[in-house]
Enzyme design. Structure first.
Site, PDB file in Angstrom:
ATOM      1  N   ASN A 144      41.628  51.551  45.265  1.00 62.99           N
ATOM      2  CA  ASN A 144      40.791  52.473  44.501  1.00 62.99           C
ATOM      3  C   ASN A 144      39.610  52.979  45.329  1.00 62.99           C
ATOM      4  OD1 ASN A 144      39.761  53.783  42.167  1.00 62.99           O
ATOM      5  ND2 ASN A 144      38.482  52.009  41.692  1.00 62.99           N
ATOM      6  N   CYS A 184      31.828  42.938  37.486  1.00 62.83           N
ATOM      7  CA  CYS A 184      32.062  43.146  36.053  1.00 62.83           C
ATOM      8  C   CYS A 184      31.494  41.974  35.260  1.00 62.83           C
ATOM      9  CB  CYS A 184      33.553  43.333  35.768  1.00 62.83           C
ATOM     10  SG  CYS A 184      34.547  41.955  36.342  1.00 62.83           S
ATOM     11  N   ASP A 232      34.454  43.563  45.223  1.00 62.50           N
ATOM     12  CA  ASP A 232      34.642  43.880  43.798  1.00 62.50           C
ATOM     13  C   ASP A 232      35.433  42.737  43.161  1.00 62.50           C
ATOM     14  OD1 ASP A 232      34.982  45.054  41.343  1.00 62.50           O
ATOM     15  OD2 ASP A 232      36.354  46.617  42.026  1.00 62.50           O
ATOM     16  N   GLN A 289      40.909  50.146  37.141  1.00 66.38           N
ATOM     17  CA  GLN A 289      39.695  50.327  36.343  1.00 66.38           C
ATOM     18  C   GLN A 289      40.105  50.952  35.012  1.00 66.38           C
ATOM     19  OE1 GLN A 289      36.805  49.129  37.219  1.00 66.38           O
ATOM     20  NE2 GLN A 289      37.034  48.801  39.419  1.00 66.38           N
ATOM     21  N   ASP A 340      43.071  41.783  49.584  1.00 70.57           N
ATOM     22  CA  ASP A 340      43.188  41.432  48.163  1.00 70.57           C
ATOM     23  C   ASP A 340      44.137  40.243  48.056  1.00 70.57           C
ATOM     24  OD1 ASP A 340      42.487  42.934  45.325  1.00 70.57           O
ATOM     25  OD2 ASP A 340      44.306  41.716  45.209  1.00 70.57           O
TER      26      ASP A 340
END
Ligand SMILES: C[S@@+](CC[C@H](N)C(=O)[O-])C[C@H]1O[C@@H](n2cnc3c(N)ncnc32)[C@H](O)[C@@H]1O
Length: 482
Positions: free
Chosen positions: A318, A408, A381, A283, A334
């Site tokens: 995170n 985002c 995310d 981030q 991921d």
């Protein structure tokens, strides 16, 4: 997307009433302006550098049948949120985009962008959290370089171009990163004609990455000449001096680290830090990231201490490292091999209940939806592309209590939420927050929390003949917990 074409220099006067995804002002041309053929111009205008409430002169860059896109060349009537750019290169450099917006107004305007993108959904923004600081915050950056006879051009791309705006200092970068990036100029003779530098800072220590650069003993010696020592445990004023710890060289398949190429980030009291190099995602700033992580963790805690959490797009962990402290177990996934290896090391080192695996979120959701395996909470995310409608439908049958969707990109979030909040989905929006993670840019960070209020639907085409439910439902290790 509709086709667009390059325009000759045409200027229009435009009254701005809204903000588009990407931060441009949206408006209509004033009636006295017209096309070269003498007809009144009525197409919607997207104007970079313009704000709602303003009247501006717009230079048109591209057009299609329905819209004109351009940039502001003169402000005729200014909005109260307009302010002097803090950066001297703001009129040329494309690195930011919102230097003309008063820092304290940026979070609210970002909430407006999000509401605009989500306007077809039953959604309101509960809060938009301003960035703790508007400048000197950015701890991760990708900067371009090009060799010239005079040395290295080093900086971000210009506005509407891929020409590099040479930049000796950037007020948005964390000062340690800003300093470290400049060290690359001294290595110009070993670099290719063009390339990129990636950098990551923890506020005083920095690691850099040079993609496309092969190891060379002389380059290594030049790098070592500027490396400093890690500041483990130091807490003096002196420790604010920036230190370059190491540089990762990546030429072809070759990976060579010069010095120490991993940083520890965001450890805080009982919260373990993540560990990562310059090539994995982080981030953009530390202070707002703490708020973001705390918000996501608080939403997940609402599902109780025995919650089983699936975290998609976990990166280097995170969120995982904090979620693991209150959940029964976290399954973290991921697509980036290096990020998952970092997360696995963090989990092992700190004894965290995290099962981290490399995988593609969309494929995993499809597999889980078919197998009948369920998780109490799913945190996701994704990158800008979101997860897409098919994966969102699969997610509906994988999640039991709650979805925490960190995004985002409000446009792809809107597309995915349209599936997750469709009538009969069994989910309803509990909370939607905007975090200003990247002030001075129009980038937005949104967290949508969706709670289950009805049964999870059978995804179309997955129901078994005979209506007995899913074949794997009994076998699923995440069977009913209450
Ligand atoms: C926005 S980052 C978020 C990382 C992490 N949650 C954080 O806060 O630092 C998105 C992550 O998604 C990963 N990713 C991209 N596409 C993916 C996919 N199809 N499946 C799984 N992970 C993916 C990237 O490697 C990256 O780590």
């Amino acid at each position: 997307m509709a086709e667009s074409s390059q325009m000759e220099a045409v200027e229009l006067t435009v009254r701005i009433h809204d903000l588009a995804h990407g931060g441009a002002g949206v408006g209509r041309p004033e009636s006295e302006t017209g096309t070269p053929e003498g007809e009144a111009e009525t197409r919607v205008c997207f104007v970079d550098g313009a704000l709602p409430g303003e009247r501006v002169r717009m230079r048109v860059d591209t057009e299609n049948k329905r819209w004109l896109r351009g940039h502001c060349v003169e402000v005729l009537e200014a909005a109260p949120e307009r302010s002097e750019a803090p950066c001297a290169l703001a009129d040329r450099c494309g690195g930011c985009g919102w230097q003309h917006v008063e820092a304290s107004a940026q979070a609210k305007l970002k909430a407006k962008i999000v509401e605009g993108q989500l306007r077809r959904l039953p959604v309101v923004v509960a809060e938009s959290l301003p960035s703790p600081s508007p400048l000197g915050y950015r701890r991760r950056a990708r900067v371009h370089y090009r060799k010239t006879a005079a040395g290295l051009e080093l900086g971000f791309y210009g506005q509407r171009s891929h020409a590099i705006v040479d930049c000796a200092t950037c007020p948005v970068l964390d000062p340690a990163l800003d300093w470290a990036v400049q060290q690359v100029r001294a290595w110009a003779q070993w670099l290719p004609e063009r390339g990129e530098v990636v950098g990551l800072s923890n506020g005083s220590e920095v690691v850099l990455g040079l993609p496309g650069v092969r190891h060379d003993p002389e380059l290594e010696a030049a790098i070592r000449a500027v490396l400093g020592e890690p500041k483990d445990g130091e807490d003096s004023e002196e420790s604010k001096e920036p230190v370059l710890l190491g540089v990762q060289l990546r030429g072809g398949r070759e990976r060579v680290g010069v010095g120490r190429t991993h940083l520890e980030l965001d450890g805080d009291g009982p919260t373990p830090p993540v560990s990562q190099g310059p090539f994995t995602f982080s981030q953009a700033q530390a202070a707002q990231n703490r708020n973001l992580v705390e918000h996501v963790a608080a939403r997940v805690r609402e599902s109780g201490r025995d919650a089983r959490v699936l975290e998609l797009h976990a990166g280097v962990g995170n969120f995982s490292r904090v979620l693991a402290r209150s959940a029964k177990a976290v399954w973290a996934v991921d697509g980036d091999r290096e990020a998952i290896a970092n997360l696995q090391r963090t989990a092992e080192r700190w004894g965290l209940r995290i099962n981290a695996k490399r995988g593609q979120a969309e494929r995993l959701l499809a597999k889980l939806a078919t197998s009948g395996r369920r998780y109490d909470v799913v945190v996701l995310d994704p990158p800008r592309s979101g997860i897409g409608e098919a994966a969102a439908r699969d997610l509906l049958s994988v999640v039991r209590d709650r979805v925490v969707y960190v995004s985002c990109d409000p446009a792809t979030l809107a597309r995915d939420l349209a599936v997750l909040l469709a009538e009969g989905s069994g989910l309803e929006l509990a909370d939607l927050r905007v975090f200003d993670m990247m002030p001075m840019t129009p980038e937005v960070e949104v967290v949508a929390t969706l709670n289950r209020v009805g049964p999870s639907p059978e995804p179309p085409g997955r129901a078994k003949p005979g209506g007995k439910g899913k074949k794997g439902a009994k076998k699923g290790r995440g069977g009913p917990r209450r």
